[in-house]
Motif scaffolding. Sequence first.
Motif, PDB file in Angstrom:
ATOM      1  N   ASP A 208       0.838  -1.188   0.000  1.00 26.60           N
ATOM      2  CA  ASP A 208       0.000   0.000   0.000  1.00 26.60           C
ATOM      3  C   ASP A 208       0.876   1.243   0.000  1.00 26.60           C
ATOM      4  N   GLN A 209       1.079   1.845  -1.170  1.00 30.80           N
ATOM      5  CA  GLN A 209       1.953   2.998  -1.274  1.00 30.80           C
ATOM      6  C   GLN A 209       1.331   4.265  -0.673  1.00 30.80           C
TER       7      GLN A 209
ATOM      8  N   ALA B 276      10.241  14.067   5.371  1.00 28.40           N
ATOM      9  CA  ALA B 276       8.845  14.047   4.944  1.00 28.40           C
ATOM     10  C   ALA B 276       8.711  14.389   3.466  1.00 28.40           C
ATOM     11  N   GLN B 277       9.448  15.392   3.015  1.00 30.92           N
ATOM     12  CA  GLN B 277       9.338  15.795   1.613  1.00 30.92           C
ATOM     13  C   GLN B 277       9.875  14.721   0.677  1.00 30.92           C
ATOM     14  N   ARG B 278      10.977  14.089   1.055  1.00 35.49           N
ATOM     15  CA  ARG B 278      11.527  13.037   0.202  1.00 35.49           C
ATOM     16  C   ARG B 278      10.568  11.847   0.137  1.00 35.49           C
ATOM     17  N   ALA B 279       9.898  11.558   1.238  1.00 30.77           N
ATOM     18  CA  ALA B 279       8.889  10.492   1.213  1.00 30.77           C
ATOM     19  C   ALA B 279       7.748  10.859   0.268  1.00 30.77           C
ATOM     20  N   ARG B 280       7.311  12.110   0.306  1.00 28.16           N
ATOM     21  CA  ARG B 280       6.215  12.541  -0.574  1.00 28.16           C
ATOM     22  C   ARG B 280       6.630  12.485  -2.033  1.00 28.16           C
ATOM     23  N   TRP B 281       7.871  12.898  -2.333  1.00 31.40           N
ATOM     24  CA  TRP B 281       8.353  12.803  -3.707  1.00 31.40           C
ATOM     25  C   TRP B 281       8.375  11.356  -4.187  1.00 31.40           C
TER      26      TRP B 281
ATOM     27  N   PRO C 172      21.560  13.660   0.729  1.00 35.91           N
ATOM     28  CA  PRO C 172      20.365  12.833   0.562  1.00 35.91           C
ATOM     29  C   PRO C 172      20.618  11.340   0.702  1.00 35.91           C
ATOM     30  N   VAL C 173      21.855  10.891   0.528  1.00 35.32           N
ATOM     31  CA  VAL C 173      22.130   9.468   0.699  1.00 35.32           C
ATOM     32  C   VAL C 173      21.857   9.044   2.138  1.00 35.32           C
ATOM     33  N   LEU C 174      22.163   9.917   3.098  1.00 33.89           N
ATOM     34  CA  LEU C 174      21.876   9.612   4.492  1.00 33.89           C
ATOM     35  C   LEU C 174      20.373   9.681   4.750  1.00 33.89           C
ATOM     36  N   ALA C 175      19.703  10.657   4.156  1.00 33.96           N
ATOM     37  CA  ALA C 175      18.257  10.766   4.312  1.00 33.96           C
ATOM     38  C   ALA C 175      17.559   9.513   3.802  1.00 33.96           C
ATOM     39  N   ASP C 176      17.977   9.029   2.628  1.00 31.03           N
ATOM     40  CA  ASP C 176      17.312   7.861   2.048  1.00 31.03           C
ATOM     41  C   ASP C 176      17.663   6.586   2.798  1.00 31.03           C
ATOM     42  N   SER C 177      18.844   6.558   3.450  1.00 31.99           N
ATOM     43  CA  SER C 177      19.172   5.413   4.291  1.00 31.99           C
ATOM     44  C   SER C 177      18.202   5.318   5.463  1.00 31.99           C
ATOM     45  N   LEU C 178      17.918   6.452   6.094  1.00 32.36           N
ATOM     46  CA  LEU C 178      16.966   6.477   7.201  1.00 32.36           C
ATOM     47  C   LEU C 178      15.556   6.158   6.720  1.00 32.36           C
TER      48      LEU C 178
ATOM     49  N   SER D 242      12.081   9.607  -7.304  1.00 34.42           N
ATOM     50  CA  SER D 242      11.353  10.218  -8.413  1.00 34.42           C
ATOM     51  C   SER D 242      12.273  11.159  -9.177  1.00 34.42           C
ATOM     52  N   ALA D 243      11.767  11.662 -10.308  1.00 31.80           N
ATOM     53  CA  ALA D 243      12.539  12.630 -11.089  1.00 31.80           C
ATOM     54  C   ALA D 243      12.801  13.892 -10.275  1.00 31.80           C
ATOM     55  N   HIS D 244      11.830  14.289  -9.457  1.00 32.37           N
ATOM     56  CA  HIS D 244      12.008  15.470  -8.615  1.00 32.37           C
ATOM     57  C   HIS D 244      13.144  15.240  -7.624  1.00 32.37           C
ATOM     58  N   THR D 245      13.180  14.039  -7.048  1.00 28.81           N
ATOM     59  CA  THR D 245      14.258  13.707  -6.117  1.00 28.81           C
ATOM     60  C   THR D 245      15.611  13.809  -6.798  1.00 28.81           C
ATOM     61  N   ALA D 246      15.704  13.307  -8.026  1.00 26.81           N
ATOM     62  CA  ALA D 246      16.973  13.343  -8.759  1.00 26.81           C
ATOM     63  C   ALA D 246      17.446  14.768  -8.994  1.00 26.81           C
TER      64      ALA D 246
END
Length: 245
Positions: free
Chosen positions: A4-5, A32-37, A198-204, A219-223
Amino acid sequence: MTVDQSASLTIVTLLPRLLDTNGDAANARVLAQRARWAGLQAIVVPVHTPADVPPVVDLVVIGSGTDTDLGGVRDALQPLSAALRGWLAAGVPVLAVGTGWELLSDGVDLPGGGAVDGLALVRGRATARPARATDDLVVATGPERLIGFENHARGYANAAAALGSVLSGTGNGDGTEGTREGSFIGTHLHGPVLARNPVLADSLLGAACAARGITLNPSAHTATVDDMAKAARNQVAVRLSLASE
């Protein structure tokens, strides 16, 4: 099983009115923003007292405060120590920066003598330094490199394990930086650290998502944002005569 995304991640920020001296409480908003992206829902919950603790907690962020408030912040954190201990035991990712990290240790040494007792939730002690460290800080963590700035009057001794080794700057004062103990990460890196790295953010985020059976899809926005963060890190690296990424 279909994942369930639309599942929502709950990100707690502890004492953000007291622990945001360097903007480090913003690490919660970065997560929170990276999760939303990535197509997920995420909420940030400020927690000042045990009554504020939500029923489900996926990530915890603790910022840094001033030395003049150390005793008061420790007293404010004390009623939340049981919740913190439970999150750490359950493997909830916790990121603590600066004095927010130091106050979870065995204790914090003060300039000129004296100390403030910590909550003893993580191994180690914040040790007095002869001079404040205020500079860029570059840390190697395996194949990755973290870059931010440091502004602290203490080193750190007897950590369970270091977050990484110092390539430039002071860090813990012994060639290492930060601590990593189970799901806990403590660091002197400001910035806020997750916006610049962001590598640390995405690890968490990845650890929190895995615990919930959620897939984290960049996502493309994240990139695009990650490219901007990389450029900012490279500016610092070049200034310090280090190789760019």
